[in-house]
Motif scaffolding. Sequence first.
Motif, PDB file in Angstrom:
ATOM      1  N   VAL A  53      33.149  48.177  45.806  1.00 38.84           N
ATOM      2  CA  VAL A  53      34.459  47.996  45.334  1.00 38.84           C
ATOM      3  C   VAL A  53      34.984  49.162  44.595  1.00 38.84           C
ATOM      4  O   VAL A  53      34.144  49.699  43.820  1.00 38.84           O
ATOM      5  CB  VAL A  53      34.703  46.778  44.824  1.00 38.84           C
ATOM      6  N   THR A  54      36.150  49.512  44.847  1.00 33.60           N
ATOM      7  CA  THR A  54      36.900  50.714  43.788  1.00 33.60           C
ATOM      8  C   THR A  54      36.939  50.082  42.436  1.00 33.60           C
ATOM      9  O   THR A  54      36.894  48.614  42.384  1.00 33.60           O
ATOM     10  CB  THR A  54      38.037  51.426  44.254  1.00 33.60           C
ATOM     11  N   GLU A  55      37.134  50.647  41.329  1.00 28.87           N
ATOM     12  CA  GLU A  55      37.520  50.158  40.111  1.00 28.87           C
ATOM     13  C   GLU A  55      38.875  49.321  40.184  1.00 28.87           C
ATOM     14  O   GLU A  55      38.898  48.266  39.537  1.00 28.87           O
ATOM     15  CB  GLU A  55      37.871  51.216  39.076  1.00 28.87           C
ATOM     16  N   ALA A  56      39.814  49.942  40.840  1.00 26.65           N
ATOM     17  CA  ALA A  56      41.192  48.967  41.028  1.00 26.65           C
ATOM     18  C   ALA A  56      40.840  47.633  41.938  1.00 26.65           C
ATOM     19  O   ALA A  56      41.420  46.798  41.386  1.00 26.65           O
ATOM     20  CB  ALA A  56      42.178  49.956  42.026  1.00 26.65           C
ATOM     21  N   ALA A  57      40.015  47.719  42.739  1.00 25.06           N
ATOM     22  CA  ALA A  57      39.861  46.400  43.836  1.00 25.06           C
ATOM     23  C   ALA A  57      39.078  45.626  42.632  1.00 25.06           C
ATOM     24  O   ALA A  57      39.161  44.262  42.658  1.00 25.06           O
ATOM     25  CB  ALA A  57      38.910  46.733  44.779  1.00 25.06           C
ATOM     26  N   TYR A  58      38.187  46.111  41.925  1.00 24.18           N
ATOM     27  CA  TYR A  58      37.255  45.026  41.009  1.00 24.18           C
ATOM     28  C   TYR A  58      38.278  44.555  40.042  1.00 24.18           C
ATOM     29  O   TYR A  58      38.033  43.227  39.867  1.00 24.18           O
ATOM     30  CB  TYR A  58      36.318  45.991  40.226  1.00 24.18           C
ATOM     31  N   GLU A  59      39.109  45.097  39.490  1.00 27.76           N
ATOM     32  CA  GLU A  59      40.208  44.431  38.797  1.00 27.76           C
ATOM     33  C   GLU A  59      41.064  43.525  39.425  1.00 27.76           C
ATOM     34  O   GLU A  59      41.334  42.365  38.866  1.00 27.76           O
ATOM     35  CB  GLU A  59      41.093  45.576  37.957  1.00 27.76           C
ATOM     36  N   LYS A  60      41.372  43.928  40.467  1.00 24.59           N
ATOM     37  CA  LYS A  60      42.642  43.054  41.352  1.00 24.59           C
ATOM     38  C   LYS A  60      41.855  41.786  41.789  1.00 24.59           C
ATOM     39  O   LYS A  60      42.463  40.688  41.767  1.00 24.59           O
ATOM     40  CB  LYS A  60      43.029  43.954  42.425  1.00 24.59           C
ATOM     41  N   TYR A  61      40.804  42.045  42.455  1.00 21.50           N
ATOM     42  CA  TYR A  61      40.018  40.807  43.317  1.00 21.50           C
ATOM     43  C   TYR A  61      38.639  40.280  42.308  1.00 21.50           C
ATOM     44  O   TYR A  61      38.134  39.650  42.668  1.00 21.50           O
ATOM     45  CB  TYR A  61      39.373  41.099  44.336  1.00 21.50           C
ATOM     46  N   ALA A  62      38.928  40.438  41.316  1.00 21.05           N
ATOM     47  CA  ALA A  62      37.858  39.878  40.187  1.00 21.05           C
ATOM     48  C   ALA A  62      37.375  38.440  40.426  1.00 21.05           C
ATOM     49  O   ALA A  62      36.225  38.015  40.582  1.00 21.05           O
ATOM     50  CB  ALA A  62      38.008  40.029  38.715  1.00 21.05           C
ATOM     51  N   ASP A  63      38.366  37.504  40.678  1.00 23.26           N
ATOM     52  CA  ASP A  63      38.200  36.203  40.662  1.00 23.26           C
ATOM     53  C   ASP A  63      37.350  35.682  42.038  1.00 23.26           C
ATOM     54  O   ASP A  63      36.273  35.090  42.075  1.00 23.26           O
ATOM     55  CB  ASP A  63      39.494  35.275  40.643  1.00 23.26           C
ATOM     56  N   ALA A  64      37.941  36.649  43.136  1.00 25.40           N
ATOM     57  CA  ALA A  64      37.255  36.477  44.340  1.00 25.40           C
ATOM     58  C   ALA A  64      35.747  36.828  44.598  1.00 25.40           C
ATOM     59  O   ALA A  64      34.959  36.230  45.106  1.00 25.40           O
ATOM     60  CB  ALA A  64      38.238  37.005  45.504  1.00 25.40           C
ATOM     61  N   LEU A  65      35.674  38.009  43.983  1.00 25.95           N
ATOM     62  CA  LEU A  65      34.465  38.434  43.968  1.00 25.95           C
ATOM     63  C   LEU A  65      33.316  37.989  43.005  1.00 25.95           C
ATOM     64  O   LEU A  65      32.155  38.373  43.070  1.00 25.95           O
ATOM     65  CB  LEU A  65      34.347  40.107  43.629  1.00 25.95           C
ATOM     66  N   SER A  66      33.786  37.206  42.435  1.00 21.89           N
ATOM     67  CA  SER A  66      32.847  36.455  41.167  1.00 21.89           C
ATOM     68  C   SER A  66      31.893  35.359  41.818  1.00 21.89           C
ATOM     69  O   SER A  66      30.804  35.074  41.167  1.00 21.89           O
ATOM     70  CB  SER A  66      33.545  35.686  40.139  1.00 21.89           C
ATOM     71  N   VAL A  67      32.099  35.218  43.060  1.00 20.20           N
ATOM     72  CA  VAL A  67      31.081  34.087  43.699  1.00 20.20           C
ATOM     73  C   VAL A  67      29.862  35.068  44.116  1.00 20.20           C
ATOM     74  O   VAL A  67      28.904  34.642  44.424  1.00 20.20           O
ATOM     75  CB  VAL A  67      31.805  33.713  44.930  1.00 20.20           C
ATOM     76  N   LEU A  68      29.865  36.400  44.177  1.00 18.45           N
ATOM     77  CA  LEU A  68      28.677  36.941  44.509  1.00 18.45           C
ATOM     78  C   LEU A  68      27.265  36.863  43.576  1.00 18.45           C
ATOM     79  O   LEU A  68      27.660  36.702  42.388  1.00 18.45           O
ATOM     80  CB  LEU A  68      29.018  38.603  44.758  1.00 18.45           C
ATOM     81  N   GLU A  69      26.414  36.931  43.973  1.00 21.35           N
ATOM     82  CA  GLU A  69      25.001  36.936  42.974  1.00 21.35           C
ATOM     83  C   GLU A  69      24.904  38.333  42.425  1.00 21.35           C
ATOM     84  O   GLU A  69      25.569  39.348  42.911  1.00 21.35           O
ATOM     85  CB  GLU A  69      23.897  36.681  44.209  1.00 21.35           C
ATOM     86  N   ASP A  70      24.008  38.312  41.369  1.00 17.44           N
ATOM     87  CA  ASP A  70      24.033  39.386  40.585  1.00 17.44           C
ATOM     88  C   ASP A  70      23.311  40.441  41.453  1.00 17.44           C
ATOM     89  O   ASP A  70      22.342  40.117  42.395  1.00 17.44           O
ATOM     90  CB  ASP A  70      23.029  38.929  39.267  1.00 17.44           C
ATOM     91  N   GLY A  71      23.696  41.678  41.103  1.00 14.22           N
ATOM     92  CA  GLY A  71      23.028  42.940  41.787  1.00 14.22           C
ATOM     93  C   GLY A  71      23.619  43.331  43.167  1.00 14.22           C
ATOM     94  O   GLY A  71      23.369  44.248  43.689  1.00 14.22           O
ATOM     95  N   ILE A  72      24.657  42.317  43.612  1.00 14.07           N
ATOM     96  CA  ILE A  72      25.305  42.644  44.912  1.00 14.07           C
ATOM     97  C   ILE A  72      26.491  43.599  44.947  1.00 14.07           C
ATOM     98  O   ILE A  72      26.846  44.491  45.780  1.00 14.07           O
ATOM     99  CB  ILE A  72      25.464  41.402  45.822  1.00 14.07           C
ATOM    100  N   LEU A  73      27.322  43.224  44.138  1.00 16.84           N
ATOM    101  CA  LEU A  73      28.592  43.886  43.525  1.00 16.84           C
ATOM    102  C   LEU A  73      28.413  45.055  43.028  1.00 16.84           C
ATOM    103  O   LEU A  73      27.491  45.514  42.009  1.00 16.84           O
ATOM    104  CB  LEU A  73      29.442  42.879  42.740  1.00 16.84           C
ATOM    105  N   THR A  74      28.889  46.245  43.701  1.00 16.94           N
ATOM    106  CA  THR A  74      28.748  47.613  43.338  1.00 16.94           C
ATOM    107  C   THR A  74      30.004  48.483  43.135  1.00 16.94           C
ATOM    108  O   THR A  74      30.766  48.421  44.022  1.00 16.94           O
ATOM    109  CB  THR A  74      27.947  48.367  44.114  1.00 16.94           C
ATOM    110  N   VAL A  75      30.308  49.049  41.902  1.00 16.69           N
ATOM    111  CA  VAL A  75      31.779  49.520  41.877  1.00 16.69           C
ATOM    112  C   VAL A  75      31.385  51.124  41.982  1.00 16.69           C
ATOM    113  O   VAL A  75      30.436  51.534  41.643  1.00 16.69           O
ATOM    114  CB  VAL A  75      32.150  49.412  40.362  1.00 16.69           C
ATOM    115  N   VAL A  76      32.124  51.717  42.998  1.00 19.27           N
ATOM    116  CA  VAL A  76      32.015  53.021  43.318  1.00 19.27           C
ATOM    117  C   VAL A  76      33.356  53.780  42.936  1.00 19.27           C
ATOM    118  O   VAL A  76      34.345  53.287  43.026  1.00 19.27           O
ATOM    119  CB  VAL A  76      31.713  53.398  44.847  1.00 19.27           C
ATOM    120  N   SER A  77      33.315  55.144  42.743  1.00 18.90           N
ATOM    121  CA  SER A  77      34.473  56.068  42.593  1.00 18.90           C
ATOM    122  C   SER A  77      35.365  55.884  43.919  1.00 18.90           C
ATOM    123  O   SER A  77      34.808  55.851  44.998  1.00 18.90           O
ATOM    124  CB  SER A  77      33.956  57.303  42.184  1.00 18.90           C
TER     125      SER A  77
END
Length: 258
Positions: A53-77
Motif C-alpha cells: 500500500v502507499t502511505e496515502a492508502a495506508y491512512e485511508k484504508y487503515a480499518d479495512a487493512l487491519s484484518v491482515l496478519e503481522d508481516g503481510i502489510l507493506t507500505v511502499v513509496s
Amino acid sequence: MEIITSKNNASVMAAAKLADKKYREREGKFAFEGIKLFEEAYRAGVRFSRVFVTEAAYEKYADALSVLEDGILTVVSDAVYEKLSFENAPQGVFSVAHYFSPKKEKASSFVLLLDGVADPGNFGAVLRSAEAFGVDTVYTGKNGADLYNPKTVRACMGSVFRVDVRRSESIEEEIRALQADGFRVFATALDKRSQDIRKVDFSGKIAFVIGNEGHGVSAEVLEACDGTVIIPMHEGPESLNAAVAASVVMWEIGRQRL
C-alpha cells in the motif's frame, strides 16, 4: 512502519513478476488491485501473501487493512507502487494472494463451458454474469484466457473469489462426462438445426458452450453437443461479443430456472 523506497526490493520485484502467467503458475500466486477486491478476497477466505500500500492508502484504508496478519502489510513509496500497478488510476492497494478455489456448496445442475474465450476482459465479464445468473460451475479450455490475469480479475469484479472455475484440457471430454451425468449440452451456432433460444426448454441439468471471439465454437465441440441455439437479432451485426452472448444465454436459462 518501515517504508520500502527501492524498486529493486526483492518482495517488490517478485510481486511485479506476477504480471507474467508463467511466473504466476510457478509460484501459485496472483495479484489484484483496489480496496474492494481486497475486502471481497478476505471475505472469501483467500490467503494473502503480501499486500503493498502507499502511505496515502495506508491512512485511508487503515480499518479495512487491519484484518491482515503481522508481516503481510507493506507500505511502499509512490514510485515503488508505480512499478507494481496494473491500473491507470490506482487506489494504492496491491494484493498478492495464493491461488484459490471457492468451496462448492451444491452439486452442479447449470454449467458453462468456454471453448477458447481468449480475451481476459471477456472472460472476466462472463464470470461476473455466471455468478449473477446462477451458474454452478464454469469450465475453461486450455486455449482460453488465464483466470488469474489481472484483467480477468478486474473485469469479473470479485466473482473470481466465488465462482467455481475449472481448467479443462478437453472441452469435448467434459461434455461427454456431463452427458453421462444426465446433462443436456447446447451451444450457440448458425446452422440448420439451431433453435430459437426462447423456444428451448432449459429445465433439468443444462450445460452451455460459448465459443472463441473470432471463430465461435469449434467443430469438434459442436459435434459433441446435443443441440444448438441462435439468439434472435435485428439485421446488421453478424454476431454478439462473446461476453454479451454468454450473458444473454445465461439470463434466458436462469429466467427459466427461477
